[in-house]
Design a protein around this motif. Structure first.
Motif, PDB file in Angstrom:
ATOM      1  N   UNK A 168      39.239  33.260  36.072  1.00  0.00           N
ATOM      2  CA  UNK A 168      39.773  33.702  34.978  1.00  0.00           C
ATOM      3  C   UNK A 168      40.474  32.688  34.176  1.00  0.00           C
ATOM      4  N   UNK A 169      41.081  31.548  34.688  1.00  0.00           N
ATOM      5  CA  UNK A 169      41.636  30.512  34.186  1.00  0.00           C
ATOM      6  C   UNK A 169      40.452  29.790  33.423  1.00  0.00           C
ATOM      7  N   UNK A 170      39.413  29.783  33.886  1.00  0.00           N
ATOM      8  CA  UNK A 170      38.097  29.020  33.197  1.00  0.00           C
ATOM      9  C   UNK A 170      37.851  29.625  32.079  1.00  0.00           C
ATOM     10  N   UNK A 171      38.140  31.146  32.052  1.00  0.00           N
ATOM     11  CA  UNK A 171      37.809  31.783  30.887  1.00  0.00           C
ATOM     12  C   UNK A 171      39.024  31.957  29.849  1.00  0.00           C
ATOM     13  N   UNK A 172      40.111  30.990  29.970  1.00  0.00           N
ATOM     14  CA  UNK A 172      41.218  30.774  29.452  1.00  0.00           C
ATOM     15  C   UNK A 172      41.879  32.375  29.495  1.00  0.00           C
ATOM     16  N   UNK A 173      41.917  32.859  30.672  1.00  0.00           N
ATOM     17  CA  UNK A 173      42.616  34.207  30.917  1.00  0.00           C
ATOM     18  C   UNK A 173      43.820  34.046  31.774  1.00  0.00           C
ATOM     19  N   UNK A 174      44.899  33.000  31.282  1.00  0.00           N
ATOM     20  CA  UNK A 174      45.684  32.552  32.457  1.00  0.00           C
ATOM     21  C   UNK A 174      46.908  33.763  32.679  1.00  0.00           C
ATOM     22  N   UNK A 175      46.965  34.784  31.854  1.00  0.00           N
ATOM     23  CA  UNK A 175      47.514  35.694  32.009  1.00  0.00           C
ATOM     24  C   UNK A 175      47.308  36.610  33.083  1.00  0.00           C
ATOM     25  N   UNK A 176      45.861  36.620  33.189  1.00  0.00           N
ATOM     26  CA  UNK A 176      45.247  37.499  34.177  1.00  0.00           C
ATOM     27  C   UNK A 176      45.227  36.704  35.628  1.00  0.00           C
ATOM     28  N   UNK A 177      45.158  35.390  35.430  1.00  0.00           N
ATOM     29  CA  UNK A 177      45.357  34.674  36.698  1.00  0.00           C
ATOM     30  C   UNK A 177      46.504  34.662  37.428  1.00  0.00           C
ATOM     31  N   UNK A 178      47.525  34.541  36.721  1.00  0.00           N
ATOM     32  CA  UNK A 178      49.035  34.398  37.180  1.00  0.00           C
ATOM     33  C   UNK A 178      49.042  35.621  38.181  1.00  0.00           C
ATOM     34  N   UNK A 179      49.041  36.905  38.098  1.00  0.00           N
ATOM     35  CA  UNK A 179      49.383  37.846  39.017  1.00  0.00           C
ATOM     36  C   UNK A 179      48.441  37.931  40.119  1.00  0.00           C
ATOM     37  N   UNK A 180      47.238  37.207  40.125  1.00  0.00           N
ATOM     38  CA  UNK A 180      46.364  37.153  40.983  1.00  0.00           C
ATOM     39  C   UNK A 180      46.787  36.201  42.055  1.00  0.00           C
ATOM     40  N   UNK A 181      47.345  34.874  41.377  1.00  0.00           N
ATOM     41  CA  UNK A 181      47.702  33.957  42.283  1.00  0.00           C
ATOM     42  C   UNK A 181      49.028  34.156  42.917  1.00  0.00           C
ATOM     43  N   UNK A 182      49.955  35.086  42.088  1.00  0.00           N
ATOM     44  CA  UNK A 182      51.226  35.337  42.819  1.00  0.00           C
ATOM     45  C   UNK A 182      51.070  36.388  43.861  1.00  0.00           C
ATOM     46  N   UNK A 183      49.950  37.289  43.975  1.00  0.00           N
ATOM     47  CA  UNK A 183      49.429  38.054  45.052  1.00  0.00           C
ATOM     48  C   UNK A 183      49.188  37.110  46.320  1.00  0.00           C
ATOM     49  N   UNK A 184      48.518  36.222  46.021  1.00  0.00           N
ATOM     50  CA  UNK A 184      47.813  35.257  47.095  1.00  0.00           C
ATOM     51  C   UNK A 184      48.972  34.688  47.703  1.00  0.00           C
ATOM     52  N   UNK A 185      50.293  34.336  47.078  1.00  0.00           N
ATOM     53  CA  UNK A 185      51.412  33.567  47.476  1.00  0.00           C
ATOM     54  C   UNK A 185      52.065  34.550  48.331  1.00  0.00           C
ATOM     55  N   UNK A 186      52.276  35.867  47.928  1.00  0.00           N
ATOM     56  CA  UNK A 186      52.898  36.922  48.620  1.00  0.00           C
ATOM     57  C   UNK A 186      52.502  37.131  50.101  1.00  0.00           C
ATOM     58  N   UNK A 187      50.769  36.870  50.037  1.00  0.00           N
ATOM     59  CA  UNK A 187      50.242  37.346  51.078  1.00  0.00           C
ATOM     60  C   UNK A 187      50.321  36.059  52.328  1.00  0.00           C
ATOM     61  N   UNK A 188      50.850  34.836  51.952  1.00  0.00           N
ATOM     62  CA  UNK A 188      51.016  33.817  52.809  1.00  0.00           C
ATOM     63  C   UNK A 188      52.526  33.800  53.389  1.00  0.00           C
ATOM     64  N   UNK A 189      52.705  34.895  54.250  1.00  0.00           N
ATOM     65  CA  UNK A 189      54.304  34.840  54.685  1.00  0.00           C
ATOM     66  C   UNK A 189      54.485  33.752  55.428  1.00  0.00           C
ATOM     67  N   UNK A 190      55.935  33.715  55.797  1.00  0.00           N
ATOM     68  CA  UNK A 190      56.445  32.270  56.602  1.00  0.00           C
ATOM     69  C   UNK A 190      55.718  32.203  57.738  1.00  0.00           C
ATOM     70  N   UNK A 191      55.063  33.122  58.324  1.00  0.00           N
ATOM     71  CA  UNK A 191      54.554  32.825  59.666  1.00  0.00           C
ATOM     72  C   UNK A 191      53.152  32.307  59.324  1.00  0.00           C
ATOM     73  N   UNK A 192      52.483  32.290  58.157  1.00  0.00           N
ATOM     74  CA  UNK A 192      51.131  31.706  58.186  1.00  0.00           C
ATOM     75  C   UNK A 192      51.262  30.270  58.153  1.00  0.00           C
ATOM     76  N   UNK A 193      50.088  29.664  58.338  1.00  0.00           N
ATOM     77  CA  UNK A 193      50.044  28.227  58.199  1.00  0.00           C
ATOM     78  C   UNK A 193      50.326  27.590  56.888  1.00  0.00           C
ATOM     79  N   UNK A 194      51.636  26.552  57.033  1.00  0.00           N
ATOM     80  CA  UNK A 194      52.084  26.108  56.062  1.00  0.00           C
ATOM     81  C   UNK A 194      50.982  25.436  55.103  1.00  0.00           C
ATOM     82  N   UNK A 195      49.921  24.910  55.400  1.00  0.00           N
ATOM     83  CA  UNK A 195      48.868  24.637  54.332  1.00  0.00           C
ATOM     84  C   UNK A 195      48.214  25.315  53.557  1.00  0.00           C
TER      85      UNK A 195
END
Length: 211
Positions: free
Chosen positions: A158-185
């Motif tokens: 989506x960023x490649x299509x200049x749709x940063x407003x669409x990309x942001x919530x997707x990336x935040x959702x990905x971040x939410x899925x990486x809980x403290x117990x997941x691999x730090x990397x």
């Protein structure tokens, strides 16, 4: 190297094992038949008996079936539009075994490669389509790491299509899925992509430092 059903050489055997051949076939169908990426689906069929399926508007499906022997494909190519009087008639009972034994892990990997390849070649809409399909399949299988990776991949498309407003919530959702117990990397990798997105939106200083 030994392909279980075909004899087409080392490269094709490796491409089949990694399902990269599916990615190449999707690209071929897209360009040769002018079919949009959103109308092409990937199926895994280890028996190598069903070679293509076309679904019509009325719901009926036309399938091209044949035994896994390249001599048949060569005969079609050499004789077109006529049919050469040469047929592989052995083992027709194999056709009764046709079924879909999908390996979802490999399908996910292939869809991800397709999204990356389409983005790299400028096929922006196709990159989003395959990214969406990869996220959907990852959720259906409960593969959280694959879901994170493909949410990032979809965000980048989506960023490649200049749709940063669409990309942001997707990336935040990905971040939410990486809980403290997941691999730090994995969390660090996700933060890098989200930070880059916010930076490109001019919001890095105000928001990213507080994540």
């Amino acid at each position: 190297l030994k392909h279980p059903t075909w004899a087409m050489g080392g490269k094709i055997t490796i491409d089949s094992a990694t399902l990269m051949n599916k990615g190449l076939e999707v690209i071929e169908a897209h360009h040769l038949f002018g079919v949009g990426a959103d109308r092409i689906e990937v199926l895994v069929h280890p028996q190598s008996l069903v070679h293509s399926l076309v679904e019509f508007a009325d719901g009926s499906t036309l399938a091209q079936l044949g035994l896994p022997d390249m001599r048949t494909a060569l005969a079609v190519g050499l004789g077109w539009p006529e049919r050469i009087a040469y047929a592989i008639r052995r083992g027709r009972k194999q056709l009764q075994q046709a079924r879909d034994d999908g390996n979802e892990t490999q399908v996910l990997r292939t869809l991800g490669y397709l999204a990356d390849a389409c983005r790299a070649s400028g096929e922006r809409d196709a990159a989003v389509t395959y990214g969406q399909e990869a996220v959907k399949r990852a959720r259906a299988t409960g593969n959280r790491n694959a879901e994170v990776a493909n949410l990032i991949r979809l965000g980048e498309a989506h960023k490649y299509r200049d749709e940063h407003a669409v990309a942001e919530p997707l990336l935040r959702e990905a971040l939410d899925l990486t809980s403290a117990g997941d691999a730090e990397a994995l969390r660090d990798f996700t933060l890098q992509h989200l930070g880059k997105c916010l930076l490109e939106m001019g919001r890095y200083v105000e928001e990213f430092v507080h994540i």
